[in-house]
Design an enzyme around this catalytic site. Structure first.
Site, PDB file in Angstrom:
ATOM      1  N   SER A  97     -44.823  46.766  18.036  1.00  0.00           N
ATOM      2  CA  SER A  97     -45.232  46.274  19.339  1.00  0.00           C
ATOM      3  C   SER A  97     -44.173  46.605  20.402  1.00  0.00           C
ATOM      4  O   SER A  97     -43.860  47.768  20.623  1.00  0.00           O
ATOM      5  CB  SER A  97     -45.508  44.778  19.249  1.00  0.00           C
ATOM      6  OG  SER A  97     -46.239  44.332  20.357  1.00  0.00           O
ATOM      7  N   ASP A 227     -56.736  46.076  16.737  1.00  0.00           N
ATOM      8  CA  ASP A 227     -55.590  45.496  17.443  1.00  0.00           C
ATOM      9  C   ASP A 227     -56.071  44.951  18.777  1.00  0.00           C
ATOM     10  O   ASP A 227     -56.486  45.710  19.653  1.00  0.00           O
ATOM     11  CB  ASP A 227     -54.518  46.574  17.641  1.00  0.00           C
ATOM     12  CG  ASP A 227     -53.196  46.005  18.109  1.00  0.00           C
ATOM     13  OD1 ASP A 227     -53.204  45.067  18.922  1.00  0.00           O
ATOM     14  OD2 ASP A 227     -52.149  46.513  17.669  1.00  0.00           O
ATOM     15  N   HIS A 256     -53.225  43.423  15.097  1.00  0.00           N
ATOM     16  CA  HIS A 256     -51.900  43.739  15.628  1.00  0.00           C
ATOM     17  C   HIS A 256     -50.793  43.326  14.657  1.00  0.00           C
ATOM     18  O   HIS A 256     -49.844  44.068  14.439  1.00  0.00           O
ATOM     19  CB  HIS A 256     -51.712  43.031  16.967  1.00  0.00           C
ATOM     20  CG  HIS A 256     -50.460  43.395  17.692  1.00  0.00           C
ATOM     21  ND1 HIS A 256     -50.207  44.662  18.143  1.00  0.00           N
ATOM     22  CD2 HIS A 256     -49.379  42.641  18.051  1.00  0.00           C
ATOM     23  CE1 HIS A 256     -49.031  44.696  18.758  1.00  0.00           C
ATOM     24  NE2 HIS A 256     -48.506  43.484  18.710  1.00  0.00           N
TER      25      HIS A 256
END
Length: 276
Positions: A97, A227, A256
């Site tokens: 991320s 995601d 995610h």
């Protein structure tokens, strides 16, 4: 465990496990978490004989809560401070991320010999926010909403994110783990509100296009197609095209937070890439 102090005096907390002569793997966490988010992967690679290192980004976890420096250039400089202090060479850098953006910025600027490979998992590059040059991005109002929720009630916001889209727990039939939700909340609340607030701009508006173009080491781009935080279509395929030596690995239907929800699926692929 230890602490490295940066040029502005901020203490960066890090973990360093495993044989000092083993190949190092450096893990970069997402927003608003800490190095604890990598527990599964660190234990996995430690078991396979690697040296594993993970730091808490400034203002996150156990690192110093600085008033300034909550931007990608400073995050990358902080990584340099850690890797220089530990004299890490031929390392593999794995970022999730926001940590994927940090990896892209650091690797693009790293000193020769420091980096052997990189992995971007559910990562924010090339750029998240919508613009004329990035029409598939998320509107700025989404990130304004993040900021407003953080200011209004950070503690509740840090329940709602992991209980909902982060791990896909809002999907029909999802196997919800209260422990995972609580651990996300614990990590988030250990950091500084100001750092988390400003980091939203850093992860959503930073354009990593030129960083990706400059990276010449092999890069694995791994992303779940479901995601809900960093939408697949505007991230992983675009990053792969910009990389000189990039490889895309898609995970159908995974969220995610797939490193936490599906480590038995993702970890072997990470290991295979590292050992090629």
């Amino acid at each position: 465990m230890g602490t490295v102090h940066t040029q502005d005096g901020t203490g960066i907390f890090y973990k360093d496990w495993g044989p000092r002569d083993a190949r190092p793997i450096v893990f970069h966490h997402g927003w608003p978490l800490s190095s604890d988010d990598w527990d599964n992967q660190m234990l996995f690679f430690l078991e396979h004989g690697y040296r594993v290192i993970a730091h808490d980004r400034r203002g996150h976890g156990r690192s110093g809560q600085s008033a300034t420096g909550h931007d990608m250039d400073t995050y990358a400089a902080d990584v340099t401070a850690v890797t220089d202090a530990l004299d890490l060479r031929d390392a593999v850098h794995i970022g999730h991320s926001t940590g994927g953006g940090e990896v892209a910025r650091y690797v693009a600027r790293a000193k020769p010999g420091r980096v052997a490979k990189a992995v971007l998992v559910g990562a924010v590059p090339p750029v998240m926010v919508r613009s004329d040059s990035n029409p598939g991005g998320l509107p700025i109002e989404v990130f304004d909403g993040f900021r407003a929720s953080l200011v209004a009630n950070r503690a509740q916001f840090y329940v709602d994110v992991p209980a909902g889209p982060f791990y896909g727990f809002n999907r029909p039939g999802a196997e919800v783990s209260q422990g995972v939700i609580d651990n996300w909340w614990r990590q988030g609340m250990s950091g500084a509100a100001n750092a988390h607030y400003h980091c939203i701009k850093a992860f959503s508006e930073t354009d990593f296009t030129e960083d990706l173009k400059q990276i010449d080491v092999p890069v694995l781009v791994a992303h779940g197609t479901d995601d809900q935080i960093v939408p697949y279509d505007d991230s992983a395929p675009l990053s792969t095209k910009l990389l000189r030596n990039g490889r895309l690995k898609s995970y159908e239907g995974l969220p995610h937070g797939m490193l936490t929800t599906h480590p038995d699926t993702v970890n072997p692929d990470l290991l295979a890439f590292v050992e090629e």
